[in-house]
Scaffold this active site. Structure first.
Site, mmCIF file in Angstrom:
data_model
loop_
_atom_site.group_PDB
_atom_site.id
_atom_site.type_symbol
_atom_site.label_atom_id
_atom_site.label_comp_id
_atom_site.label_asym_id
_atom_site.label_seq_id
_atom_site.Cartn_x
_atom_site.Cartn_y
_atom_site.Cartn_z
ATOM 1 N N TRP A 95 66.113 65.249 31.693
ATOM 2 C CA TRP A 95 65.384 65.368 30.427
ATOM 3 C C TRP A 95 66.365 65.495 29.273
ATOM 4 O O TRP A 95 66.246 64.804 28.256
ATOM 5 C CB TRP A 95 64.468 66.586 30.483
ATOM 6 C CG TRP A 95 63.414 66.644 29.405
ATOM 7 C CD1 TRP A 95 62.074 66.435 29.566
ATOM 8 C CD2 TRP A 95 63.607 66.943 28.009
ATOM 9 N NE1 TRP A 95 61.423 66.576 28.349
ATOM 10 C CE2 TRP A 95 62.343 66.888 27.386
ATOM 11 C CE3 TRP A 95 64.720 67.240 27.233
ATOM 12 C CZ2 TRP A 95 62.164 67.120 26.020
ATOM 13 C CZ3 TRP A 95 64.555 67.467 25.867
ATOM 14 C CH2 TRP A 95 63.285 67.409 25.275
ATOM 15 N N ASP A 155 70.397 66.212 38.072
ATOM 16 C CA ASP A 155 69.081 65.595 38.234
ATOM 17 C C ASP A 155 69.209 64.119 38.606
ATOM 18 O O ASP A 155 69.669 63.304 37.808
ATOM 19 C CB ASP A 155 68.329 65.753 36.911
ATOM 20 C CG ASP A 155 66.877 65.313 36.972
ATOM 21 O OD1 ASP A 155 66.470 64.735 37.991
ATOM 22 O OD2 ASP A 155 66.157 65.558 35.986
ATOM 23 N N CYS A 193 58.365 63.260 33.057
ATOM 24 C CA CYS A 193 58.694 64.684 33.103
ATOM 25 C C CYS A 193 57.623 65.401 33.915
ATOM 26 O O CYS A 193 56.436 65.048 33.855
ATOM 27 C CB CYS A 193 58.758 65.237 31.683
ATOM 28 S SG CYS A 193 58.754 67.038 31.578
ATOM 29 N N SER A 319 58.756 74.453 29.270
ATOM 30 C CA SER A 319 57.429 73.876 29.040
ATOM 31 C C SER A 319 56.328 74.901 29.274
ATOM 32 O O SER A 319 55.167 74.637 28.960
ATOM 33 C CB SER A 319 57.215 72.661 29.952
ATOM 34 O OG SER A 319 58.093 71.608 29.610
ATOM 35 N N THR A 349 65.541 74.403 32.741
ATOM 36 C CA THR A 349 65.974 73.015 32.624
ATOM 37 C C THR A 349 66.487 72.642 31.239
ATOM 38 O O THR A 349 67.507 71.983 31.096
ATOM 39 C CB THR A 349 64.813 72.074 32.982
ATOM 40 O OG1 THR A 349 63.627 72.536 32.325
ATOM 41 C CG2 THR A 349 64.575 72.040 34.479
#
Length: 431
Positions: A95, A155, A193, A319, A349
């Site tokens: 991300w 990632d 995502c 998030s 993250t």
């Protein structure tokens, strides 16, 4: 002829798999002979990747409730500050690479839109920054950090294609010095995502091929890379195919215009998938939509009912609106309780993205309205952090290695009169 880089024989590889506790419970759908065949006649020594993987594995597999927690780094300097402050690992999210650190030079959402070698490129940048910090510390005799070269977990997203793409990406991660990589069970061409809608799962067997390919690349490189399997089944509502019978209990029968099948999201498919991935993965991560300890507990118990030693990972995601879900005391003990459940690697993250953006916005907001006092306030806070907490970047010339390269200059020419730090404003004003 030199023996450096001599590849292992199939017998040596098999003996390692059979006798090394590191591989307890790990399944490979290929043979030691096939690994030996793929090595070539010279095998490079991936020091940072191998060393980092060993450190990471020793930490997460240690008995007890201890865990490693990490922050997502966006730049090399962010990683240096993380290690200086006391963290024992660095996390690198796709991300953040998509948002501000990819080789296309564009800003992207987390949909695998950037060049596939972008994450390895940032892994290399972070390792280079940590290497420089270590060199500077050694020249200065600074022993306050016992290990600058901490493990980097990177990632791999959905692999940017099929098994061959995963293999090549894993090779790139290892070459760059990643200690661990994670791979999610989404369709690469529709990847989203974990906290966006529209996620499409691939069949369970297809993701096992992904994990198998990542492991194969590590075996060929003779590196014990930590392989993490991620499932997005808690929220995903689509799957590409009903070919795998393990997925069929969750398929509703309806199809989309693209030909995808609708699936029931939730905890149950996550546990089912995790059990299928467990023989092929060192750690397992279930992506979730809220910071829910009860959900995490049920997942851990469900997986460990069949695989009692399975290690788990958890995304303490930005998030989540943390304060909307949990009280302050619950937040304070959240990671400790996760650790007791077996979630031995926990990470935020997008910490680098939020830190970078808010930090600059806050400074710019004050500077636009107050002028110099806003920056001087920042500088004074840096001085205080240097005095009280060991912060060093207030001396920015020193931080990037001016003194280190002065040492090189005087090693080459002891009478050099062109060293950089001597006579600098930093030497004169930053005591």
């Amino acid at each position: 002829m030199s023996n450096v880089g001599t590849p292992r024989t199939a017998q040596e590889i098999q003996q390692d798999w059979d006798t090394n506790p590191r591989w307890n419970g790990i399944t490979r759908d290929y043979t030691a002979e096939q690994v030996a065949e793929l090595q070539g006649s010279v095998v490079e020594e991936h020091t940072l990747a191998k060393r980092g993987a060993e450190i990471l594995w020793d930490a997460v597999s240690a008995e007890g409730d201890d865990y490693i927690n990490a922050l997502g780094a966006l730049t090399g300097n962010q990683a240096v500050q993380q290690v200086r402050a006391g963290l024992k690992a660095v996390y690198l999210s796709g991300w953040q690479v998509a948002g501000d650190a990819n080789l296309a030079g564009h800003t992207y959402p987390d949909q695998s839109l950037y060049p596939a070698n972008s994450v390895p490129n940032v892994v290399r940048r972070i390792n280079n920054a940590l290497l420089r910090a270590d060199e500077i510390a050694r020249v200065e005799g600074d022993t306050s950090v016992d290990n600058w070269l901490v493990p980097i977990v990177a990632d791999g997203e959905a692999g940017f294609g099929g098994a061959l793409n995963v293999y090549e990406l894993q090779k790139g991660m290892i070459t760059a010095g990643a200690a661990g990589t994670h791979w999610e069970d989404q369709l690469a061409s529709e990847k989203k995502c974990g906290h966006l809608g529209g996620k499409v799962l691939i069949p369970t067997q297809q993701h096992i091929r992904t994990l198998n390919s990542a492991r194969l690349a590590a075996d060929v490189a003779n590196t014990p890379t930590v392989v993490i399997a991620r499932t997005d089944a808690e929220a995903a509502t689509l799957i590409t195919s009903d070919v795998d019978e393990r997925d069929r209990p969750f398929i509703t029968g309806e199809r989309t215009a693209e030909g995808y099948y609708h699936v029931k999201p939730g905890l149950e498919p996550c546990i089912a998938r995790a059990k299928s991935y467990a023989p092929y993965a060192d750690m397992i991560w279930m992506e979730t939509g809220t910071p829910d300890l009860e959900l995490a507990k049920k997942f851990a118990e469900g997986v460990r009912s069949e695989f009692p030693d399975q290690l788990l990972s958890y995304n303490c995601s930005p998030s989540f609106n943390w304060s909307a879900h949990l009280e302050a005391d619950e937040i304070a003990k959240f990671q400790k309780e996760l650790g007791a459940m077996g979630f031995k690697f926990q990470f935020i993250t997008l910490a680098g993205f939020h830190s970078l953006n808010y930090g600059m916005f806050d400074l710019a907001y004050g500077y636009a309205r107050e002028g110099m006092p806003a920056f001087v306030d920042l500088q004074n806070r840096e001085f205080k952090a240097a005095e009280e907490r060991g912060f060093t970047a207030v001396k920015h010339q020193r931080e990037v290695g001016a003194g280190y390269f002065d040492t090189i200059a005087t090693t080459v020419d002891p009478n050099s009169s062109t060293t950089a730090l001597k006579g600098s404003t930093e030497e004169g004003q930053f005591h």
